[in-house]
Scaffold this active site. Structure first.
Site, short mmCIF file in Angstrom:
data_model
loop_
_atom_site.label_atom_id
_atom_site.label_comp_id
_atom_site.label_asym_id
_atom_site.label_seq_id
_atom_site.Cartn_x
_atom_site.Cartn_y
_atom_site.Cartn_z
N GLY A 52 0.82 -1.20 0.00
CA GLY A 52 0.00 0.00 0.00
C GLY A 52 0.85 1.26 0.00
N SER A 53 0.30 2.32 0.56
CA SER A 53 0.90 3.65 0.46
C SER A 53 2.21 3.81 1.21
CB SER A 53 -0.08 4.70 0.99
OG SER A 53 -1.26 4.69 0.22
N ALA A 54 2.61 2.81 1.99
CA ALA A 54 3.87 2.91 2.73
C ALA A 54 5.06 3.15 1.81
CB ALA A 54 4.09 1.65 3.56
#
Length: 713
Positions: A395-397
């Protein structure tokens, strides 16, 4: 009268011939004796006195493992041991004699009834038949007679022996007593021994009485010795056990698939070796140096002398980078938060089985803690290996890597603004952030986790330069953009090996380089390729460390062994920081991503500000949520991966972490498991650091007071 005289004269002549022949024979005999005595006498005497020198190697205990504060993690527990070292030429009958005598002093059958039955079940029908055959000469003759010479003529020796055993009846072996079973069990162990190589006969549950009795009667037990052995002892029980790994038993010995490798390096077939984890990774260091004893035997195989030619030395010790007290606390944090998430939404989170976390020093790569907790529906177990083995959409990590890819490829400039609103490419579903965020720059894109900002980076790298993108249009796209973005990601360790000192690590799933631009857009927000928790930890460490990617490692030092139980030996080798690569871009660009991460944790509107905004240790990082799915009975069920990466302090990072909680349910008011784990990890780290600093100061003050007292005296 004349005839009679002639006969008398012939007798002495024949007698003379006989005497002459006898003389010649004696002369030859004397000559031969002379040759034997004078010419070959020394050689024959050497043959009479001939001896053979053989060297046997005695295993030594393995090296120990310590944590970074010199707390013992893995030790060696001493054991009584009965061993058997057969001389050359030892036959099955000889081993049976030893087994019969040894059975008078030790027992192989446990007292516990279940264990007793299990041990008896290890005795095969062939074991019984061989014992019946060897124990009595009449049995031998009877069994041999069942393979007639005319039948045996077409068989090899092995075939004759197996046929003979097959024809021993069940009735003949049915009357074996418990004493017979004891002898069979002992002989089974003796049969495993190789010439002049010690084989453990019994080293568990040996009573002091058994040990003493065997020691007293060694002269009656050729090849048997009463000595000491060792077994691995784990101070922290199952904590960190996944990474410690295991060793083979003596019954297993060296792995068959690596037999030649070990034998050519001085191992014996029954040596215990590292089978997994750090025990396997550092086998050459932990194994030690065997004691070598040279035995002198006469031509009959009897040992007439022995001498230690190489002193044994146990294996070198490993000092690991792990902080075991911190490791235990991180285990507890991850387990408690996983439990809380499952209990909050038991049905929606029914596919949520794991939570993973890695904590390390970003500047050195030293791993401080690495944990994985697994829930099987009934309880929790250690699954730390999944931080290296399991791969998940992050994800956005990973948006920090996306922004840096955009800078370096030249498709965006520092401070560039995009309007965060829904994008619709012809033939693909709409793509947007969790809501329309309006105008955002690079700082805002990281602070508020804008998907659309990352979509524009992906589109521009693929050759689509229209902005704003005309919704409903087709997008220009060059598939080489996949490889270009992946090349940037790999500089951070995303999609490549981290280089960790462990026998295995996964590198993640690499999706197809499709002509569909939507897939590269998914890649840019962590929704396409997969990565391990360790890769995410290396990625965030690289950003924290100003673009220097360092190799993560468990080993901190190698120490020489010492006879003192409570002391470490001198440093044999220190593991230095190894920089694998430097991100090829201007420092100011990396600093912009660092600032974006700080705002995500501390600035108003940051996606993690509710958990880190008031912390005095000045944290930075990035949250992540990835859409995922599981399949049950042919049905696709949507789930989410919750991730978090971070570090602190922002200005001088000393700790970095990555958290992955895969397959959570897609529900409102979801338990914020990744944020809670990350917050508690950093809180615990800095609390422990403060306590240790205070203890060090107190010790220093105490030493100073003692020095003053001594000076006054």
């Amino acid at each position: 009268m004349e005839k009679k005289k002639k006969k008398k004269s012939q007798l002495p002549f024949r007698l003379n011939i006989l005497f002459f022949v006898v003389f010649l024979l004696f002369s030859v005999l004397i000559l031969q004796l002379g040759v034997v005595q004078i010419l070959n006498g020394e050689d024959f005497q050497e043959e009479i006195d001939r001896t053979i020198k053989d060297t046997t190697k005695i295993p030594v205990p393995r090296g120990k493992m310590y944590d970074r504060y010199n707390n013992v993690i893995v030790d060696n527990k001493p054991l009584y041991s009965i061993t058997y070292t057969p001389a050359k030429g030892t036959q099955a009958d000889d081993r049976l004699d030893v087994a019969e005598n040894l059975s008078n002093y030790i027992t192989m059958l446990p007292d516990n009834e279940e264990e007793r039955k299990a041990t008896l079940n290890t005795i095969t029908e062939r074991n019984k038949k061989e014992y019946w055959y060897l124990k009595d000469e009449e049995n031998k003759e009877l069994a041999d007679s069942r393979v007639p010479p005319e039948e045996a003529a077409d068989m090899s020796n092995a075939e004759q022996y197996n046929t003979m055993l097959d024809r021993i009846t069940e009735e003949e072996i049915s009357g074996l007593s418990e004493k017979d079973n004891e002898i069979i069990l002992i002989k089974k162990e003796l049969d495993k021994a190789y010439s002049l190589t010690p084989q453990i006969v019994k080293n568990s549950n040996i009573t002091p009485q058994e040990y003493a009795q065997v020691a007293e009667h060694l002269d009656e037990l050729p090849g048997i010795n009463a000595t000491t052995d060792w077994d691995r002892e784990y101070t922290y029980e199952s904590t960190f056990s996944n990474f410690i790994g295991s060793i083979t038993s003596q019954e297993q010995g060296i792995p068959a698939e690596n037999k030649q490798y070990y034998l050519t390096r001085g191992y014996s077939r029954n040596d215990r070796v590292g089978r997994s984890g750090l025990e396997e990774q550092y086998e050459n260091i932990l194994r030690g140096r065997k004691e070598q004893i040279q035995y002198t035997t006469n031509k009959n195989g009897n040992v007439i002398d022995s001498e230690v030619v190489v002193e044994g030395e146990r294996g070198k010790d490993l000092v690991l980078s792990i902080d075991m007290e911190f490791q235990e606390k991180v285990d507890t944090i991850v387990r408690e938060e996983l439990d809380a998430a499952i209990k909050k939404h038991p049905y929606q989170n029914r596919y949520m089985k794991d939570a993973l976390a890695v904590v390390l020093d970003p500047q050195t790569g030293e791993i401080l803690a690495s944990t994985g907790q697994h829930y099987d529906g009934e309880g929790f177990s250690d699954a730390a290996f999944k931080t290296l083995y399991d791969q998940h959409r992050p994800g956005s990590a990973i948006k920090g890597a996306t922004v840096l890819s955009g800078y370096e490829s030249g498709v965006i400039t520092p401070g560039q603004v995009f309007n965060d609103r829904t994008i619709k490419i012809a033939g693909t579903p709409e793509k947007s952030s969790y809501r329309n965020l309006g105008l955002v720059n690079d700082y805002d894109a990281l602070r508020r986790s804008s998907n659309v900002y990352m979509f524009y980076i992906a589109l521009k790298m693929g050759g689509e330069h229209r902005y704003p993108f005309p919704n409903g249009s087709k997008a220009a796209f060059d598939t080489s953009a996949f490889q270009e973005m992946r090349n940037y990601f790999r500089q951070f360790g995303l999609g490549s090996r981290t280089g960790i000192d462990f026998p295995y690590e996964a590198t993640g799933y690499v999706g197809e380089s499709s002509s569909n631009p939507g897939l590269l857009m998914d890649f840019a927000i962590g929704q396409y390729d997969t990565f391990t928790t360790m890769q995410l930890a290396q990625y965030i460490s690289t950003i924290a460390n100003d673009g220097y990617r360092v190799r993560p490692h468990f080993l901190k030092e190698i120490r020489t062994p010492t006879p003192y139980e409570d002391k470490l030996g001198s440093v044999y080798k220190s593991v230095n920081t190894e920089v694998l690569n430097r991100i090829v871009m201007d420092d100011t660009l990396i600093e912009r991503v660092q600032e974006g991460f700080r705002r995500a944790f501390q600035a108003t509107g940051g996606t993690a500000v509710n958990y880190f905004g008031d912390k005095d240790y000045n944290p930075a990082g990035k949250t992540g949520t990835a859409e995922n799915e599981v399949f049950e009975d042919g049905r696709k069920i949507d789930t989410e991966n919750l991730t978090l990466v971070g570090y602190a302090p922002f200005d001088e990072p000393e700790v970095a972490f990555a958290v992955v909680a895969p397959n959570t349910g897609k529900v409102n008011n979801q338990h914020p498991i990744s944020n809670r784990i990350g917050e508690r990890i950093l809180d615990t780290y800095f609390e422990m650091k403060e306590n240790r600093d205070e203890n060090v100061q107190e010790d220093a003050d105490s030493d100073e007071d003692e020095a003053d007292d001594d000076e006054d005296e």
